[in-house]
Design an enzyme around this catalytic site. Structure first.
Site, PDB file in Angstrom:
ATOM      1  N   LYS A 184       0.860  -1.186   0.000  1.00  0.00           N
ATOM      2  CA  LYS A 184       0.000   0.000   0.000  1.00  0.00           C
ATOM      3  C   LYS A 184       0.896   1.236   0.000  1.00  0.00           C
ATOM      4  O   LYS A 184       1.484   1.606   1.013  1.00  0.00           O
ATOM      5  CB  LYS A 184      -0.888   0.020   1.249  1.00  0.00           C
ATOM      6  CG  LYS A 184      -1.776   1.242   1.328  1.00  0.00           C
ATOM      7  CD  LYS A 184      -1.632   1.908   2.680  1.00  0.00           C
ATOM      8  CE  LYS A 184      -2.200   3.285   2.773  1.00  0.00           C
ATOM      9  NZ  LYS A 184      -1.819   4.258   1.780  1.00  0.00           N
TER      10      LYS A 184
ATOM     11  N   GLY B 229       6.780   5.553   8.264  1.00  0.00           N
ATOM     12  CA  GLY B 229       5.901   6.718   8.334  1.00  0.00           C
ATOM     13  C   GLY B 229       6.060   7.408   9.668  1.00  0.00           C
ATOM     14  O   GLY B 229       7.104   7.300  10.323  1.00  0.00           O
ATOM     15  N   SER B 230       5.015   8.086  10.083  1.00  0.00           N
ATOM     16  CA  SER B 230       5.097   8.904  11.292  1.00  0.00           C
ATOM     17  C   SER B 230       5.014   8.038  12.560  1.00  0.00           C
ATOM     18  O   SER B 230       4.484   6.925  12.535  1.00  0.00           O
ATOM     19  CB  SER B 230       3.953   9.913  11.296  1.00  0.00           C
ATOM     20  OG  SER B 230       2.723   9.221  11.311  1.00  0.00           O
ATOM     21  N   ASN B 231       5.501   8.594  13.650  1.00  0.00           N
ATOM     22  CA  ASN B 231       5.440   7.875  14.929  1.00  0.00           C
ATOM     23  C   ASN B 231       4.002   7.649  15.372  1.00  0.00           C
ATOM     24  O   ASN B 231       3.681   6.599  15.933  1.00  0.00           O
ATOM     25  CB  ASN B 231       6.193   8.653  16.009  1.00  0.00           C
ATOM     26  CG  ASN B 231       7.674   8.427  15.893  1.00  0.00           C
ATOM     27  OD1 ASN B 231       8.291   8.874  14.927  1.00  0.00           O
ATOM     28  ND2 ASN B 231       8.247   7.697  16.831  1.00  0.00           N
TER      29      ASN B 231
ATOM     30  N   GLY C  98       2.706   4.742  13.275  1.00  0.00           N
ATOM     31  CA  GLY C  98       3.499   3.524  13.489  1.00  0.00           C
ATOM     32  C   GLY C  98       3.262   2.891  14.847  1.00  0.00           C
ATOM     33  O   GLY C  98       3.169   1.660  14.967  1.00  0.00           O
TER      34      GLY C  98
ATOM     35  N   GLU D 229       9.699   1.921  10.798  1.00  0.00           N
ATOM     36  CA  GLU D 229      10.724   2.969  10.683  1.00  0.00           C
ATOM     37  C   GLU D 229       9.986   4.302  10.745  1.00  0.00           C
ATOM     38  O   GLU D 229       9.090   4.545   9.939  1.00  0.00           O
ATOM     39  CB  GLU D 229      11.494   2.846   9.372  1.00  0.00           C
ATOM     40  CG  GLU D 229      12.408   1.643   9.289  1.00  0.00           C
ATOM     41  CD  GLU D 229      13.536   1.676  10.293  1.00  0.00           C
ATOM     42  OE1 GLU D 229      13.871   2.764  10.812  1.00  0.00           O
ATOM     43  OE2 GLU D 229      14.083   0.601  10.587  1.00  0.00           O
TER      44      GLU D 229
ATOM     45  N   CYS E 135      13.486  11.483   6.729  1.00  0.00           N
ATOM     46  CA  CYS E 135      13.556  11.051   8.125  1.00  0.00           C
ATOM     47  C   CYS E 135      14.963  11.256   8.674  1.00  0.00           C
ATOM     48  O   CYS E 135      15.150  11.418   9.875  1.00  0.00           O
ATOM     49  CB  CYS E 135      13.154   9.592   8.231  1.00  0.00           C
ATOM     50  SG  CYS E 135      14.043   8.562   7.081  1.00  0.00           S
TER      51      CYS E 135
ATOM     52  N   GLN F 199       1.255  19.470   4.981  1.00  0.00           N
ATOM     53  CA  GLN F 199       2.677  19.465   5.328  1.00  0.00           C
ATOM     54  C   GLN F 199       3.189  20.902   5.407  1.00  0.00           C
ATOM     55  O   GLN F 199       3.945  21.257   6.317  1.00  0.00           O
ATOM     56  CB  GLN F 199       3.439  18.641   4.282  1.00  0.00           C
ATOM     57  CG  GLN F 199       4.889  18.373   4.615  1.00  0.00           C
ATOM     58  CD  GLN F 199       5.073  17.558   5.881  1.00  0.00           C
ATOM     59  OE1 GLN F 199       4.206  16.798   6.284  1.00  0.00           O
ATOM     60  NE2 GLN F 199       6.198  17.772   6.543  1.00  0.00           N
TER      61      GLN F 199
ATOM     62  N   GLU G 262       9.919  16.451  15.528  1.00  0.00           N
ATOM     63  CA  GLU G 262      10.227  16.379  14.096  1.00  0.00           C
ATOM     64  C   GLU G 262       9.394  17.403  13.334  1.00  0.00           C
ATOM     65  O   GLU G 262       8.175  17.457  13.498  1.00  0.00           O
ATOM     66  CB  GLU G 262       9.928  14.973  13.564  1.00  0.00           C
ATOM     67  CG  GLU G 262      10.330  14.805  12.124  1.00  0.00           C
ATOM     68  CD  GLU G 262      10.015  13.409  11.570  1.00  0.00           C
ATOM     69  OE1 GLU G 262       8.864  12.967  11.721  1.00  0.00           O
ATOM     70  OE2 GLU G 262      10.933  12.783  11.017  1.00  0.00           O
TER      71      GLU G 262
HETATM   72  P1  NAD Z   1       2.104   8.633   7.769  1.00  0.00           P
HETATM   73  O1  NAD Z   1       2.314   7.912   9.046  1.00  0.00           O
HETATM   74  O2  NAD Z   1       1.067   9.679   7.707  1.00  0.00           O
HETATM   75  O3  NAD Z   1       1.737   7.601   6.601  1.00  0.00           O
HETATM   76  C1  NAD Z   1       2.567   6.502   6.275  1.00  0.00           C
HETATM   77  C2  NAD Z   1       1.712   5.440   5.613  1.00  0.00           C
HETATM   78  O4  NAD Z   1       0.801   4.908   6.580  1.00  0.00           O
HETATM   79  C3  NAD Z   1       0.862   5.961   4.460  1.00  0.00           C
HETATM   80  O5  NAD Z   1       0.831   4.998   3.423  1.00  0.00           O
HETATM   81  C4  NAD Z   1      -0.503   6.100   5.112  1.00  0.00           C
HETATM   82  O6  NAD Z   1      -1.563   6.027   4.190  1.00  0.00           O
HETATM   83  C5  NAD Z   1      -0.515   4.915   6.066  1.00  0.00           C
HETATM   84  N1  NAD Z   1      -1.481   5.016   7.168  1.00  0.00           N
HETATM   85  C6  NAD Z   1      -2.026   6.128   7.701  1.00  0.00           C
HETATM   86  N2  NAD Z   1      -2.879   5.801   8.694  1.00  0.00           N
HETATM   87  C7  NAD Z   1      -2.877   4.450   8.797  1.00  0.00           C
HETATM   88  C8  NAD Z   1      -3.546   3.514   9.642  1.00  0.00           C
HETATM   89  N3  NAD Z   1      -4.390   3.911  10.584  1.00  0.00           N
HETATM   90  N4  NAD Z   1      -3.279   2.207   9.479  1.00  0.00           N
HETATM   91  C9  NAD Z   1      -2.400   1.787   8.557  1.00  0.00           C
HETATM   92  N5  NAD Z   1      -1.747   2.623   7.719  1.00  0.00           N
HETATM   93  C10 NAD Z   1      -1.973   3.949   7.834  1.00  0.00           C
HETATM   94  O7  NAD Z   1       3.540   9.205   7.336  1.00  0.00           O
HETATM   95  P2  NAD Z   1       3.898  10.125   6.088  1.00  0.00           P
HETATM   96  O8  NAD Z   1       3.394  11.515   6.363  1.00  0.00           O
HETATM   97  O9  NAD Z   1       3.490   9.456   4.814  1.00  0.00           O
HETATM   98  O10 NAD Z   1       5.488  10.108   6.114  1.00  0.00           O
HETATM   99  C11 NAD Z   1       6.244  11.018   6.877  1.00  0.00           C
HETATM  100  C12 NAD Z   1       6.832  10.328   8.091  1.00  0.00           C
HETATM  101  O11 NAD Z   1       7.583   9.184   7.682  1.00  0.00           O
HETATM  102  C13 NAD Z   1       7.804  11.170   8.879  1.00  0.00           C
HETATM  103  O12 NAD Z   1       7.560  11.054  10.265  1.00  0.00           O
HETATM  104  C14 NAD Z   1       9.161  10.558   8.555  1.00  0.00           C
HETATM  105  O13 NAD Z   1      10.159  10.766   9.521  1.00  0.00           O
HETATM  106  C15 NAD Z   1       8.827   9.136   8.381  1.00  0.00           C
HETATM  107  N6  NAD Z   1       9.841   8.453   7.574  1.00  0.00           N
HETATM  108  C16 NAD Z   1      10.693   7.586   8.217  1.00  0.00           C
HETATM  109  C17 NAD Z   1      11.681   6.927   7.510  1.00  0.00           C
HETATM  110  C18 NAD Z   1      12.601   5.956   8.211  1.00  0.00           C
HETATM  111  O14 NAD Z   1      13.131   5.082   7.539  1.00  0.00           O
HETATM  112  N7  NAD Z   1      12.799   6.070   9.510  1.00  0.00           N
HETATM  113  C19 NAD Z   1      11.812   7.138   6.136  1.00  0.00           C
HETATM  114  C20 NAD Z   1      10.939   8.033   5.512  1.00  0.00           C
HETATM  115  C21 NAD Z   1       9.936   8.664   6.243  1.00  0.00           C
END
Ligand code: NAD
Length: 485
Positions: A175, A228-230, A233, A250, A284, A331, A385
């Site tokens: 996804k 994605g975001s904390n 996650g 991550e 990130c 954003q 962040e």
């Molecule tokens: P996000 O958490 O909003 O979304 C990430 C993914 O999760 C998207 O595909 C989203 O549709 C999905 N998602 C959202 N709600 C969900 C739920 N309830 N259940 C399952 N999936 C769901 O993050 P974002 O805004 O897309 O990305 C930015 C974040 O990602 C930042 O915090 C960044 O630091 C982090 N990031 C981390 C790394 C790493 O490797 N540590 C790399 C890149 C980005």
């Protein structure tokens, strides 16, 4: 006319079962709809899981070398298209074309690397305590696994999750983030054209609350890898591990650069700009705090501010542009609100500090690259962040104080030090709480053949990329083979 894209389920390119779609908008020019994508729901994920389950036995039996060959072929296909794919990435995500093309070529490297790794998913042999016993382990695939990815590295992250899963013999439901799904399409399509059997890799676009939630909760998905975001996650981790499946997350960073008094200041400024401002700070591993020894703090800050003010912000498709827009309105609002929080906390925007307006800026989500002076360690802008082109400078009295501040955050993804002092360098390497440790270089940037991931709140611990990434997608079988009848 915007291109229409589909889900990939069981080898067929199909719309969402509901027929619903959503638009993918160019953040540099919001009048451009870059793509129209299926707004899928839970039923589409279930269909993808059915297809992945059906494909599993044959894919598992195929064996690593044959699987690897498909990856090598996909690498050639994607490499030949890198310029166009990079441009599509820029149109949907906003980073500059050299950055988009660079990420695409990194994905080619991932395909090549894991094409080779496919031959090395190995077990071990052990001396047995019993006579006539061959004691060994094998790594076996888990079955169907789910991948949930963010928008900021929209082709590399799906690849670095999918490829170790695939070479180990799993089948996959991916996804991608809704803000940048075309990049994932290009990755998936290269594998399809390279001969990946139907159902082995399935892609379903749509909201996290439906598509992501089904991946998280469906008991037939044996592992979930998330970036994605904390906030997302942490909840996901509880859901997935709560049903006894594996989960790898991550997440965010608050990455420091320490600049010691003996540093090459020009290089320090170059590395801080590369880490903090390029890719619009939407990494990130972006640099967000610079801890500079007082003796060189003014010289460093003046040089940094001058260079940041001179940076060209604009549409990432235009040659010469160094910093593209933020990915979307939300954003942009988030970055601007943190800039206001910083000012209210008493920090001073020495460069930038505002939304960019007028001319092409009115068409997209542009923010000035921003350098804060007067930042202190406990301010929210020093702890949370921001995920934008914003960096703060904190003068420090000593190396020890720099280390103390560097580690005083909930995150631990990446860090760097700029110095020529070998002893300090090793003290830093030993003491820094980060999974990625750089010396005399920027905090961002990672090679495909080594582990990637963070300490503390940045990561759940298991590493991505390199050969260790395969471990997450396998389970170990220990075999006691007695051969004396
Ligand atoms: P996000 O958490 O909003 O979304 C990430 C993914 O999760 C998207 O595909 C989203 O549709 C999905 N998602 C959202 N709600 C969900 C739920 N309830 N259940 C399952 N999936 C769901 O993050 P974002 O805004 O897309 O990305 C930015 C974040 O990602 C930042 O915090 C960044 O630091 C982090 N990031 C981390 C790394 C790493 O490797 N540590 C790399 C890149 C980005």
């Amino acid at each position: 006319m915007a291109t229409e894209y589909s889900n990939l389920i069981g080898g067929e390119w199909v719309p969402a079962a509901s027929g619903k779609t959503f638009e993918n908008i160019n953040p540099a020019d919001t009048s451009e709809v870059v793509g129209v994508h299926p707004e899928s729901g839970r039923a589409d994920v279930v269909a993808a899981i059915d297809a992945a389950e059906a494909a599993f036995a044959e894919w598992r039996e195929m064996g690593g070398p044959a699987r690897g060959k498909i990856l090598f072929k996909a690498a050639q296909i994607l490499e030949a298209r890198a310029a166009g794919v990079g441009r599509d990435l820029t149109r949907e995500e906003g980073k500059t074309v050299p950055e988009g093309t660079g990420e695409t070529l990194r994905t080619v490297e991932l395909l090549e690397y894991y094409g080779g790794e496919a031959r090395r998913v190995t077990g071990e042999t052990f001396p047995s305590g019993q006579p006539n016993t061959f004691l060994y382990t094998v790594k076996e695939p888990l079955g169907v696994v789910g991948l949930i990815t963010p928008w900021n590295f929209p082709i590399a992250i799906p690849a670095w999750k999918a490829l170790p899963a695939l070479v180990a013999g799993n089948t996959v439901v991916l996804k991608p983030a809704s803000l940048a799904p075309i990049s994932s399409y290009h990755f998936v399509n290269a594998l399809v054209e390279a001969g990946l059997p139907a159902g082995v890799l399935n892609m379903v676009t749509g909201p996290g609350s439906a598509v992501g939630a089904e991946i998280a909760t469906n008991p037939r998905i044996r592992a979930v890898s998330f970036t994605g975001s904390n906030a997302t996650g942490t909840g996901l981790y509880d859901t997935v591990t709560g049903r006894n499946a594996k989960c790898q997350c991550e997440m965010g960073g608050k990455n420091p650069v320490i600049v010691l008094a003996d540093a090459d200041i020009d290089n320090a400024v170059t590395q801080v700009i590369a880490g903090a401002i390029l890719s619009t700070g939407q990494k990130c591993t972006a640099t967000s705090r610079v801890l500079v020894e007082r003796a060189v703090a003014d010289e460093f800050t003046d040089l940094l501010v001058g260079k940041v003010k001179a940076m060209e912000v604009g549409d990432g498709q235009r040659e010469g542009v160094q910093v593209g827009p933020a990915v979307d309105q939300q954003q942009l609002d988030n970055i601007l609100s943190y800039i206001e929080i910083g000012k209210a906390e008493g920090a001073e925007a020495l460069a930038g500090g505002s939304r960019l307006t007028g001319g092409e800026y009115d068409k997209g989500f542009y923010v000035e690259p921003t350098v804060f002076g007067g930042m202190t360690r406990s301010m929210r802008i020093a702890q949370e962040e921001i995920f934008g082109p914003v960096v703060g400078v904190i003068p420090v009295a000593s190396f020890e104080e720099a280390m103390d501040i560097a580690n005083d955050v909930e995150f631990g993804l990446s860090a760097s030090i700029i110095t020529r002092d070998l002893n300090r360098t090793f003290e830093y390497i030993n003491g820094i709480q980060a999974g990625l440790v750089h010396v005399n270089a920027q905090t961002a940037g990672a090679e495909v053949q080594v582990p990637f991931g963070g300490y503390k709140g940045s990561s759940t611990g298991t590493r991505e990329q390199g050969n260790v990434a395969v471990d997450f997608f396998t389970q170990i079988k220990t075999v006691y083979l007695h051969f004396d009848g």
